[in-house]
Scaffold this active site. Sequence first.
Site, short mmCIF file in Angstrom:
data_model
loop_
_atom_site.label_atom_id
_atom_site.label_comp_id
_atom_site.label_asym_id
_atom_site.label_seq_id
_atom_site.Cartn_x
_atom_site.Cartn_y
_atom_site.Cartn_z
N ALA A 109 4.25 7.80 2.93
CA ALA A 109 2.88 8.07 3.40
C ALA A 109 2.64 6.62 3.76
O ALA A 109 3.14 5.78 3.27
CB ALA A 109 2.11 8.72 2.34
N LYS A 110 1.34 6.54 4.55
CA LYS A 110 0.82 5.44 4.98
C LYS A 110 -0.38 5.77 5.64
O LYS A 110 -0.36 7.19 6.21
CB LYS A 110 1.62 4.80 6.22
N GLY A 111 -1.41 4.77 5.46
CA GLY A 111 -2.62 5.26 6.20
C GLY A 111 -3.24 4.08 6.71
O GLY A 111 -2.77 2.61 7.03
#
Length: 438
Positions: free
Chosen positions: A112-114
């Site tokens: 994931a990444k944000g």
Amino acid sequence: MNNVITPDTDLDLYVVAQQQFERALSWIDDLKAGLVEYLITPKRTVHVRFSVIMDDDSVRTFHGFRVLHNRSRGPGKGGIRYHPDVTEHEVAALAALMTWKTAIVDVPFGGAKGGVVCNPKELSRAELRRITRRFVIELGDAIGPHTDIPAPDVYTDQQTMAWIYDTFDVFHPGQNNRAVVTGKPLELGGSLGREAATGRGCLDATRRLLGHSIVKDLRAIDGARVAIQGLGNVGATAMRLFHEAGARIVCVSDSKGGVADDAGLQPQQVMAHKAENGSVVGLPETVTITNEDLLAYDCDILIPAALESQIRADNAADVRARLVVEGANGPITPAADAILQDRGITVLPDIVANGGGVVVSYFEWVQNLENQQWQLDKVEERLKFRMNAAVDATVTQQKLIRQKIQRDDGAEPTLRDAALVVAIRRLSDVILQRDIWM
Ligand code: NAD
């Protein structure tokens, strides 16, 4: 899908990630039909817009997002970056990279990444705190200790993680929420050894790789000449640890330029000069060099530990190292990868080389769930075990592919291809075992 590698397209991280993925797929002949699309497409992207009161009493609206690429092997895991230029495109590529990284270092997470589009250099601490809290509130249960676990990334740090934890905890009272985020301050459940984990993992992985005797004319770190681009968390730790392991640090650089000394730089002096002057440039009794000079410096091991796309089609022919260890994410473009391979230069790929950070993030998560704090030597020993296993799996896979597949075009698998093949196989095995789409 476009399999053509050109200097024009290979600078975009998303295109880079796709090309690397497709190259790896070309070495797998038994993947279940149709699975590729599932493996490459993000599972979910959450977009949020939220307004924050600024210090001057005006209101500003921010755009943030969180991409969950895959969580078949466990909850999503990946950093949150605050940057004026951050895009969903870039974050999606980094989320996919996290899926492959968590799989090759074998921690039970997905990718994931944000990001939040903002410029932290122009924001006060109070504004950053309000942005972080609103962002976490808007994300709601898109993050959680068992669904998706953020961590620091570009321009976010321990303090940001403390705010994330605190905000999430307020909205989920009565349960242990420490594991919702990693990279926290020690007092809030951070792990000993997290700060140095990525640089230490680089050292462990490099040592293990050299032990396999597959790098041309290089068998040990002791006595090796090392060049390091970038002296942040990863680069500065690598400089210290490679020096302690007997390497000669012949040149280093930061965003303002670099310094070289063939007799070997002393890490403590380098960092003291940088702390005092804002850069390594001007360190007494050294030669000033540019970042381009550093990449082309005569050395055994080159560690790009700053930014993506540093070694490209236009400068890959200048690299003189025998081994390039990708401390940064994506520092070598696919076109450059091909050039380095042709020249017999080994590349230890990012998903292995800098996987130490996510390994110790996993340890932090485990300690939080158990309400434990491990001793530093236990963290370091377990980190080394996982880094060694990731390198061994990669080297073994490269040999297996070589034995099994002889291509008409004479192409050979790189270590990056091999690491991705291991990661893709680990993920697809889990997906098939779970039968998740039936
Ligand atoms: P950081 O912000 O602490 O340090 C970055 C360093 O790069 C700074 O010293 C900066 O001066 C230098 N730099 C910037 N522009 C440069 C340029 N043009 N030339 C040379 N140096 C330049 O970042 P970090 O945490 O050390 O991360 C570095 C890289 O490693 C990034 O690609 C990051 O995604 C990757 N990474 C970091 C971790 C981690 O645990 N910190 C884990 C995995 C991957």
